[in-house]
Design an enzyme around this catalytic site. Structure first.
Site, PDB file in Angstrom:
ATOM      1  N   SER A  45       8.780 -37.497 -70.994  1.00 20.51           N
ATOM      2  CA  SER A  45       9.109 -36.080 -71.143  1.00 20.51           C
ATOM      3  C   SER A  45       9.597 -35.867 -72.564  1.00 20.51           C
ATOM      4  O   SER A  45      10.364 -36.672 -73.101  1.00 20.51           O
ATOM      5  CB  SER A  45      10.187 -35.656 -70.140  1.00 20.51           C
ATOM      6  OG  SER A  45      10.462 -34.271 -70.274  1.00 20.51           O
ATOM      7  N   GLU A  46       9.150 -34.785 -73.182  1.00 22.11           N
ATOM      8  CA  GLU A  46       9.403 -34.587 -74.610  1.00 22.11           C
ATOM      9  C   GLU A  46      10.878 -34.402 -74.953  1.00 22.11           C
ATOM     10  O   GLU A  46      11.261 -34.496 -76.124  1.00 22.11           O
ATOM     11  CB  GLU A  46       8.600 -33.393 -75.120  1.00 22.11           C
ATOM     12  CG  GLU A  46       9.055 -32.066 -74.555  1.00 22.11           C
ATOM     13  CD  GLU A  46       8.062 -30.956 -74.853  1.00 22.11           C
ATOM     14  OE1 GLU A  46       8.489 -29.954 -75.435  1.00 22.11           O
ATOM     15  OE2 GLU A  46       6.877 -31.096 -74.506  1.00 22.11           O
ATOM     16  N   ASN A  47      11.722 -34.134 -73.954  1.00 19.69           N
ATOM     17  CA  ASN A  47      13.149 -33.999 -74.252  1.00 19.69           C
ATOM     18  C   ASN A  47      13.839 -35.356 -74.390  1.00 19.69           C
ATOM     19  O   ASN A  47      15.034 -35.409 -74.689  1.00 19.69           O
ATOM     20  CB  ASN A  47      13.858 -33.143 -73.203  1.00 19.69           C
ATOM     21  CG  ASN A  47      13.771 -33.718 -71.800  1.00 19.69           C
ATOM     22  OD1 ASN A  47      12.701 -34.137 -71.372  1.00 19.69           O
ATOM     23  ND2 ASN A  47      14.874 -33.737 -71.078  1.00 19.69           N
ATOM     24  N   SER A  87      10.999 -39.093 -79.548  1.00 17.41           N
ATOM     25  CA  SER A  87      10.048 -38.569 -78.569  1.00 17.41           C
ATOM     26  C   SER A  87       8.792 -38.039 -79.246  1.00 17.41           C
ATOM     27  O   SER A  87       7.666 -38.356 -78.851  1.00 17.41           O
ATOM     28  CB  SER A  87      10.709 -37.461 -77.735  1.00 17.41           C
ATOM     29  OG  SER A  87       9.811 -36.964 -76.777  1.00 17.41           O
TER      30      SER A  87
END
Length: 218
Positions: A45-47, A87
């Site tokens: 997940s990009e977070n 990320s």
């Protein structure tokens, strides 16, 4: 016809052993619930998490453990947590094998619009622009039509684009389609859905070759 969970379950069949997979906001987040137990997959997940698991059971949620859509998630043994710089280094460095995104519109040449509706306040395009520019394999999870019954699979996107010519495959509540140089190739029908229904719901060029099989949802 599939619901959102059905779309996610069908997309999970596209995930292969050893893949690193980015899950976008919306229907894609459900894919982690349906991946086969006999393969090893790293969901990103990009977070800032690598090693997401399925959604938590009610009552076991950890409010500090969320995905990019601010939904509570689980972390598998060995999961890693990191900042946005790391990320997006993974994403821009093409270390993700498969990206699964939602969309408001997809054109039959693979253009995607999934970040802005004119007139509505949006803070920015977000990580989708990096994902569609960097990933070599992009699958879109979406409903075939909008609430007014109008097609979301078009000859040309009408909304601001996120990426150009980047989508490889689309799974909707009606069908599985591959993006080719000639248009949308109909690969599978959702259970109980006819080819004629898919034709009617698709504005963009639809290619039909022979008998189109029904999805195997087992």
């Amino acid at each position: 016809m599939l619901d959102k969970n059905g779309i996610a379950k069908r997309i999970a069949q596209e995930v292969e052993d050893g893949y690193y997979v980015n899950l976008g906001i919306g229907i894609p987040t459900l894919v982690a619930n349906y991946v086969r137990d006999d393969i090893s997959v790293e969901f990103q997940s990009e977070n800032g998490i690598l090693g997401m698991g399925p959604f938590p059971i009610d009552g076991t949620e950890d409010a500090d453990l969320i995905n990019a859509g601010k939904q509570t998630i689980t972390a598998l043994p060995g999961a890693s947590f990191f900042d946005s710089v790391t990320s997006f280094s993974m994403i821009r460095g093409r270390h993700v094998d498969l990206t699964i995104l939602g969309a408001m519109e997809v054109a039959d040449n693979g253009d995607i619009a999934n970040w802005k509706i004119p007139g509505k306040m949006v803070k920015g395009m977000g990580g989708a622009m990096d994902l569609v520019a960097s990933a070599e394999n992009i699958i879109v999870a979406m409903m075939h039509t909008n609430r007014a019954g109008e097609s979301k699979l078009l000859k040309n996107c009408t909304l601001p684009l996120t990426g150009v010519g980047c989508v490889k495959k689309i799974v909707t509540n009606l069908a599985v389609l591959e993006v080719t140089k000639d248009g949308f190739l109909l690969v599978e029908r959702a259970p109980g859905v006819t080819v004629e229904e898919i034709k009617t719901a698709t504005e963009g060029t639809l290619i039909i070759k022979g008998q189109v099989p029904e999805m195997n949802m087992d």
